[in-house]
Design a protein around this motif. Structure first.
Motif, PDB file in Angstrom:
ATOM      1  N   ILE A 169       0.840  -1.208   0.000  1.00 54.70           N
ATOM      2  CA  ILE A 169       0.000   0.000   0.000  1.00 54.70           C
ATOM      3  C   ILE A 169       0.870   1.251   0.000  1.00 54.70           C
ATOM      4  O   ILE A 169       0.602   2.212  -0.733  1.00 54.70           O
ATOM      5  CB  ILE A 169      -0.944  -0.007   1.211  1.00 54.70           C
ATOM      6  CG1 ILE A 169      -1.935  -1.167   1.108  1.00 54.70           C
ATOM      7  CG2 ILE A 169      -1.706   1.314   1.313  1.00 54.70           C
ATOM      8  CD1 ILE A 169      -2.780  -1.358   2.357  1.00 54.70           C
ATOM      9  N   ALA A 170       1.935   1.260   0.807  1.00 52.27           N
ATOM     10  CA  ALA A 170       2.793   2.433   0.899  1.00 52.27           C
ATOM     11  C   ALA A 170       3.597   2.664  -0.371  1.00 52.27           C
ATOM     12  O   ALA A 170       4.000   3.796  -0.655  1.00 52.27           O
ATOM     13  CB  ALA A 170       3.741   2.297   2.087  1.00 52.27           C
ATOM     14  N   SER A 171       3.847   1.602  -1.147  1.00 54.74           N
ATOM     15  CA  SER A 171       4.647   1.758  -2.363  1.00 54.74           C
ATOM     16  C   SER A 171       3.955   2.631  -3.393  1.00 54.74           C
ATOM     17  O   SER A 171       4.601   3.384  -4.118  1.00 54.74           O
ATOM     18  CB  SER A 171       4.962   0.383  -2.961  1.00 54.74           C
ATOM     19  OG  SER A 171       3.759  -0.273  -3.349  1.00 54.74           O
ATOM     20  N   ASP A 172       2.629   2.542  -3.475  1.00 55.98           N
ATOM     21  CA  ASP A 172       1.881   3.384  -4.418  1.00 55.98           C
ATOM     22  C   ASP A 172       0.467   3.584  -3.895  1.00 55.98           C
ATOM     23  O   ASP A 172      -0.486   2.976  -4.384  1.00 55.98           O
ATOM     24  CB  ASP A 172       1.854   2.736  -5.809  1.00 55.98           C
ATOM     25  CG  ASP A 172       1.378   3.707  -6.887  1.00 55.98           C
ATOM     26  OD1 ASP A 172       1.039   4.860  -6.538  1.00 55.98           O
ATOM     27  OD2 ASP A 172       1.340   3.313  -8.066  1.00 55.98           O
ATOM     28  N   PRO A 173       0.303   4.433  -2.873  1.00 54.26           N
ATOM     29  CA  PRO A 173      -1.029   4.605  -2.273  1.00 54.26           C
ATOM     30  C   PRO A 173      -2.054   5.198  -3.230  1.00 54.26           C
ATOM     31  O   PRO A 173      -3.256   4.981  -3.069  1.00 54.26           O
ATOM     32  CB  PRO A 173      -0.760   5.551  -1.086  1.00 54.26           C
ATOM     33  CG  PRO A 173       0.528   6.227  -1.411  1.00 54.26           C
ATOM     34  CD  PRO A 173       1.324   5.259  -2.207  1.00 54.26           C
ATOM     35  N   MET A 174      -1.600   5.930  -4.243  1.00 59.39           N
ATOM     36  CA  MET A 174      -2.543   6.565  -5.168  1.00 59.39           C
ATOM     37  C   MET A 174      -3.318   5.539  -5.979  1.00 59.39           C
ATOM     38  O   MET A 174      -4.439   5.801  -6.410  1.00 59.39           O
ATOM     39  CB  MET A 174      -1.797   7.514  -6.101  1.00 59.39           C
ATOM     40  CG  MET A 174      -1.138   8.692  -5.392  1.00 59.39           C
ATOM     41  SD  MET A 174      -2.292   9.631  -4.361  1.00 59.39           S
ATOM     42  CE  MET A 174      -3.409  10.268  -5.618  1.00 59.39           C
ATOM     43  N   VAL A 175      -2.735   4.361  -6.222  1.00 56.01           N
ATOM     44  CA  VAL A 175      -3.455   3.314  -6.953  1.00 56.01           C
ATOM     45  C   VAL A 175      -4.711   2.903  -6.190  1.00 56.01           C
ATOM     46  O   VAL A 175      -5.807   2.788  -6.762  1.00 56.01           O
ATOM     47  CB  VAL A 175      -2.531   2.092  -7.174  1.00 56.01           C
ATOM     48  CG1 VAL A 175      -3.327   0.898  -7.707  1.00 56.01           C
ATOM     49  CG2 VAL A 175      -1.414   2.446  -8.141  1.00 56.01           C
ATOM     50  N   TYR A 176      -4.583   2.693  -4.898  1.00 53.61           N
ATOM     51  CA  TYR A 176      -5.718   2.266  -4.071  1.00 53.61           C
ATOM     52  C   TYR A 176      -6.705   3.422  -3.869  1.00 53.61           C
ATOM     53  O   TYR A 176      -7.910   3.193  -3.802  1.00 53.61           O
ATOM     54  CB  TYR A 176      -5.203   1.748  -2.728  1.00 53.61           C
ATOM     55  CG  TYR A 176      -4.185   0.652  -2.904  1.00 53.61           C
ATOM     56  CD1 TYR A 176      -4.577  -0.667  -3.111  1.00 53.61           C
ATOM     57  CD2 TYR A 176      -2.823   0.938  -2.900  1.00 53.61           C
ATOM     58  CE1 TYR A 176      -3.644  -1.672  -3.286  1.00 53.61           C
ATOM     59  CE2 TYR A 176      -1.882  -0.074  -3.079  1.00 53.61           C
ATOM     60  CZ  TYR A 176      -2.300  -1.364  -3.276  1.00 53.61           C
ATOM     61  OH  TYR A 176      -1.369  -2.359  -3.463  1.00 53.61           O
ATOM     62  N   ARG A 177      -6.178   4.624  -3.818  1.00 51.98           N
ATOM     63  CA  ARG A 177      -7.058   5.796  -3.697  1.00 51.98           C
ATOM     64  C   ARG A 177      -7.914   5.938  -4.946  1.00 51.98           C
ATOM     65  O   ARG A 177      -9.129   6.129  -4.862  1.00 51.98           O
ATOM     66  CB  ARG A 177      -6.202   7.043  -3.472  1.00 51.98           C
ATOM     67  CG  ARG A 177      -6.979   8.347  -3.473  1.00 51.98           C
ATOM     68  CD  ARG A 177      -6.000   9.512  -3.530  1.00 51.98           C
ATOM     69  NE  ARG A 177      -6.679  10.775  -3.777  1.00 51.98           N
ATOM     70  CZ  ARG A 177      -7.118  11.580  -2.835  1.00 51.98           C
ATOM     71  NH1 ARG A 177      -6.953  11.254  -1.573  1.00 51.98           N
ATOM     72  NH2 ARG A 177      -7.717  12.711  -3.136  1.00 51.98           N
ATOM     73  N   ARG A 178      -7.276   5.841  -6.126  1.00 53.41           N
ATOM     74  CA  ARG A 178      -8.034   5.960  -7.374  1.00 53.41           C
ATOM     75  C   ARG A 178      -9.042   4.831  -7.509  1.00 53.41           C
ATOM     76  O   ARG A 178     -10.167   5.034  -7.979  1.00 53.41           O
ATOM     77  CB  ARG A 178      -7.068   5.953  -8.567  1.00 53.41           C
ATOM     78  CG  ARG A 178      -6.272   7.235  -8.740  1.00 53.41           C
ATOM     79  CD  ARG A 178      -5.613   7.282 -10.105  1.00 53.41           C
ATOM     80  NE  ARG A 178      -4.653   6.193 -10.268  1.00 53.41           N
ATOM     81  CZ  ARG A 178      -3.365   6.276  -9.975  1.00 53.41           C
ATOM     82  NH1 ARG A 178      -2.870   7.413  -9.479  1.00 53.41           N
ATOM     83  NH2 ARG A 178      -2.565   5.251 -10.170  1.00 53.41           N
ATOM     84  N   GLY A 179      -8.654   3.620  -7.108  1.00 50.44           N
ATOM     85  CA  GLY A 179      -9.582   2.495  -7.194  1.00 50.44           C
ATOM     86  C   GLY A 179     -10.809   2.695  -6.324  1.00 50.44           C
ATOM     87  O   GLY A 179     -11.932   2.388  -6.734  1.00 50.44           O
TER      88      GLY A 179
END
Length: 353
Positions: A169-179
């Motif tokens: 999650i910390a490696s690319d939090p924006m992916v989960y935010r956009r999802g």
């Protein structure tokens, strides 16, 4: 024909409304049932989110000061965190283990000393029965905590899952935010995005403030108990620092074994120990807690207290440990989405003056 048609339409509309309300109620009950059934899993996910926020905040600071990319910065943050805990356990692990053994072995004699002191003061059997009942409750609670510790020791796979999930999650939090935002209706994207920003900011602020608070409480308690000559002062200080994360209830739980062990020294030492905990908690409540609230969000004390109870009933001991960050996130979400967006009332933005 008009009245009959109107009645027919009203009847159909009434049946449709009843069906819609029924579906909403069923959906709410279904969600509640899923939360209860998946309580352990949900707490693991939330623990991963909290740990990811720690890693993400550290990685952002490393990127800012070293100008390196996020991947190496995150790796440094994770290794640094693991290294700090490993170093502490390597340097002080055996000493703390011995002190925890001392605490465990000293509690029964301390209880006997308290009862003997009650006899000296001529207190009645009713008071002694009350003390015994209280110590029985404490022993029962300690046994439950011990059982949880045994379960946690055997649940290394769950810890690894939380750690790996937090790193992902910390490696690319924006992916989960956009999802998550893609699942929202178009008109809800903006307030939900703002709520996520507020929750993230409030959570980071709470973690920084709580880390400082726990460290200060542990040091002051340990040093104070050492000055008073209380056995296992270092272990008791660590317990006080760790339990400081539990709002309201944690300091009381931490104070019980300290006062009991102080009774093995003298009743005067026990009174001084009570005074020490009162002073430390006054410092925590009047200085450290406002600092946490300034950087996070000002959650009313009663809300925190009942949140601890509710989290314990729904999610168990892990819920109690995570009750404070969970309350911060829920409180911020309610403020932004319900109070600000739906009611149109002004709110104080989390983490901002």
């Amino acid at each position: 024909m008009e009245p009959a048609d109107r009645d027919g339409r009203d009847g159909v509309w009434g049946a449709g409304r009843v069906a819609a309300i029924t579906m909403v109620v069923v959906a709410i009950l279904g969600v509640a049932w899923l939360i209860i059934e998946l309580a352990g899993f949900l707490m693991m996910v939330f623990a991963a989110l909290v740990l990811a926020a720690v890693f993400s905040s550290m990685a952002s600071r490393v990127c800012r000061y070293t100008k390196m990319s996020r991947g190496p910065a995150l790796a440094i943050s994770v290794l640094l965190t693991i290294g700090v805990f490993a170093g502490v356990f390597t340097l002080f692990g055996s000493q703390l283990t011995n002190e925890f053994d001392t605490i465990q072995q000293s509690i029964p004699p301390a209880i006997d000393r308290v009862e003997a002191q009650l006899d000296q003061f001529g207190l009645g059997n009713s008071t002694r029965d009350m003390i015994r009942q209280g110590t029985g409750d404490i022993s029962s609670m300690a046994a439950r905590l011990g059982g949880f510790a045994m379960t946690a020791t055997n649940g290394i796979a769950n810890f690894v899952l939380v750690l790996v999930g937090a790193i992902f999650i910390a490696s690319d939090p924006m992916v989960y935010r956009r999802g998550l935002l893609l699942l929202m209706p178009a008109r809800a994207e903006e307030p939900v995005a703002a709520a996520l920003d507020d929750a993230s900011r409030g959570l980071r602020g709470w973690m920084v403030g709580q880390a400082v608070s726990s460290l200060v409480v542990a040091v002051l308690t340990g040093v104070g108990l050492w000055v008073l000559g209380v056995p296992a002062s270092g272990g008791l200080g660590v317990i006080a620092g760790l339990l400081d994360i539990i709002p309201m209830v944690g300091p009381i739980i931490a104070g019980v074994p300290a006062v009991l062990l102080a009774f093995t020294v003298s009743p005067t030492a026990a009174l001084w120990t009570i005074g020490l905990f009162l002073v430390v908690q006054q410092l925590q409540g009047n200085f450290l807690q406002p600092m946490i609230q300034k950087h996070a969000v000002d959650v009313p004390p009663a809300v925190l207290l009942f949140a601890v109870v509710a989290a314990g009933l729904i999610f168990g001991f892990l819920g109690v440990l995570l009750s404070a960050p969970l309350t911060v996130v829920v409180y911020v979400m309610v403020q932004r989405i319900y109070v600000k967006t739906l009611l149109g009332k002004p709110i104080k933005i989390a983490g901002r003056d």
